[in-house]
Scaffold this active site. Structure first.
Site, PDB file in Angstrom:
ATOM      1  N   PRO A 115      51.374  15.506 -26.117  1.00  0.00           N
ATOM      2  CA  PRO A 115      50.931  14.190 -26.842  1.00  0.00           C
ATOM      3  C   PRO A 115      49.745  13.490 -26.074  1.00  0.00           C
ATOM      4  O   PRO A 115      48.885  12.754 -26.617  1.00  0.00           O
ATOM      5  CB  PRO A 115      52.139  13.443 -27.210  1.00  0.00           C
ATOM      6  CG  PRO A 115      53.343  14.537 -27.132  1.00  0.00           C
ATOM      7  CD  PRO A 115      52.989  15.220 -26.219  1.00  0.00           C
TER       8      PRO A 115
ATOM      9  N   HIS B 230      47.640  14.674 -24.230  1.00  0.00           N
ATOM     10  CA  HIS B 230      46.032  15.307 -24.786  1.00  0.00           C
ATOM     11  C   HIS B 230      45.698  15.244 -25.991  1.00  0.00           C
ATOM     12  O   HIS B 230      44.516  15.102 -26.379  1.00  0.00           O
ATOM     13  CB  HIS B 230      46.245  16.887 -24.291  1.00  0.00           C
ATOM     14  CG  HIS B 230      46.604  17.091 -22.943  1.00  0.00           C
ATOM     15  ND1 HIS B 230      47.780  17.615 -22.489  1.00  0.00           N
ATOM     16  CD2 HIS B 230      45.726  17.236 -21.814  1.00  0.00           C
ATOM     17  CE1 HIS B 230      47.641  17.790 -20.963  1.00  0.00           C
ATOM     18  NE2 HIS B 230      46.512  17.749 -20.681  1.00  0.00           N
TER      19      HIS B 230
ATOM     20  N   LYS C 134      46.345   8.142 -16.566  1.00  0.00           N
ATOM     21  CA  LYS C 134      47.441   8.500 -15.809  1.00  0.00           C
ATOM     22  C   LYS C 134      46.972   8.974 -14.611  1.00  0.00           C
ATOM     23  O   LYS C 134      47.379   8.553 -13.551  1.00  0.00           O
ATOM     24  CB  LYS C 134      48.291   9.555 -16.588  1.00  0.00           C
ATOM     25  CG  LYS C 134      49.118   9.944 -15.407  1.00  0.00           C
ATOM     26  CD  LYS C 134      50.377  10.998 -16.171  1.00  0.00           C
ATOM     27  CE  LYS C 134      51.069  11.718 -15.304  1.00  0.00           C
ATOM     28  NZ  LYS C 134      50.276  12.754 -14.604  1.00  0.00           N
TER      29      LYS C 134
ATOM     30  N   SER D 159      53.320  14.816 -18.836  1.00  0.00           N
ATOM     31  CA  SER D 159      52.706  15.455 -17.760  1.00  0.00           C
ATOM     32  C   SER D 159      52.960  16.948 -18.317  1.00  0.00           C
ATOM     33  O   SER D 159      54.043  17.250 -18.513  1.00  0.00           O
ATOM     34  CB  SER D 159      52.888  15.167 -16.521  1.00  0.00           C
ATOM     35  OG  SER D 159      52.666  16.263 -15.587  1.00  0.00           O
TER      36      SER D 159
END
Ligand code: PAF
Length: 310
Positions: free
Chosen positions: A45, A47, A171, A207
């Site tokens: 999610p 991306h 991130k 990640s």
């Protein structure tokens, strides 16, 4: 949902993008924004949030899926990096991506591992924190990102003025700072845009590497975001940060092999010098990296000093 076209060669991708612009030109459109979402696949999610943001702000959305060997300092990590192109295509399709560039290794780096011989350097920014622990990592990132910018930038298309934006997740804060600096230093004609970190309900930053965590590793991994949150709360409350205390806590934490936890200036990535009272004065980034189970995880949080508007 329209199926995106998936292109595996550089000329094929360029022709498909030129065609999309030509369609707009024929419809009388005079300006178009192309939004690029570069990825290494194994999409989650986080991306999807990048694709959504690009979709909202661009006329044409292009995404790349390429696991870039140049940015892996560890051959095992590269070998184990999750790959599932069909699932990635489905996700990108459902988030409105128009074109997907998914080249094979040989298309990006003919003759690899002997090539590419000429690479881009991230300079001193690429040797701090993550770069110190993973030598060459950021040189690999900026080399592939430069190639993607050259390959995926909108072609000059008569009568359509195209602008180019590239979307990255917050991130990877060090990566984002380095790419912004690269664009300034090397005059890339692209605007860098970013999207906040997406976290699971328990606080774990999403990640692609999380797929390799066991249930117990996940529990351990949560301590990273807990530590960052503690720093962010103290900064906002105008309290002493006590970075040393938080570092000591993580060093003692079960299942966490701490590499670094630092508070840095967002653009230079230099450590913040705190005043004698230990209270943060200017906005800063807390960066953490640790080995948890079989993977290396990174996370980051913006520290906003007391009294700063959000
Ligand atoms: O952030 C990533 O997924 C990668 O570092 C990137 C930007 C796609 C380059 O390979």
């Amino acid at each position: 949902m329209t199926e995106p076209q998936v292109l595996t060669t550089v000329p094929g991708f360029r022709a498909a993008l030129a065609e999309l612009l030509a369609v707009r030109r024929d419809a009388g459109v005079v300006a178009a924004t192309v939004g690029l979402v570069p990825t290494m696949g194994a999409l989650h999610p986080g991306h999807a949030a990048l694709a959504d943001a690009a979709r909202e702000h661009s006329d044409i959305v292009v995404a790349s899926v390429f696991v870039n060997p140049l940015q892996f300092d560890d051959a095992e990590d590269y070998r184990h990096y999750p790959r599932d192109l069909d699932a990635d295509i489905d996700i990108l399709a459902s988030h409105g991506v128009d074109l997907i560039f998914a080249p094979a290794l040989e298309e990006m780096y003919p003759g690899h591992p002997d090539g590419p011989l000429v690479r881009v350097s991230a300079g001193e920014l690429g040797r701090r924190w993550e770069g110190a622990s993973r030598p060459g990592h950021f040189d690999g990132v900026v080399t592939v990102v430069t190639k993607l910018f050259h390959i995926m930038a909108p072609p000059i298309c008569a009568d359509v003025s195209a602008s180019f934006e590239a979307w990255f997740g917050e991130k990877d804060a060090e990566q984002l700072a380095i790419i912004r600096r690269m664009v300034t230093d090397l005059d890339h004609e692209v605007t860098i845009r970013s999207v906040p970190i997406v976290r699971d309900d328990d606080g774990l930053a999403l990640s692609s590497r999380n797929r390799r965590l066991s249930a117990q590793d996940r529990e351990h991994a949560l301590q990273l975001s807990v530590a960052l949150t503690a720093l962010a709360r103290r900064a906002e409350a105008g309290e002493r940060l006590d970075l040393e205390g938080v570092v000591a806590g993580l060093q003692a934490a079960e299942g966490v092999g701490l590499d670094y936890l630092v508070v840095v200036e967002p653009a230079t990535l230099r450590p913040v010098e705190l005043p004698a009272d230990g209270v943060l004065v200017d906005e800063a980034l807390a960066l953490v990296a640790a080995r948890v189970g079989p993977v290396r995880l990174i996370d980051t949080m913006t520290l906003r000093p007391h009294g700063d508007a959000m």
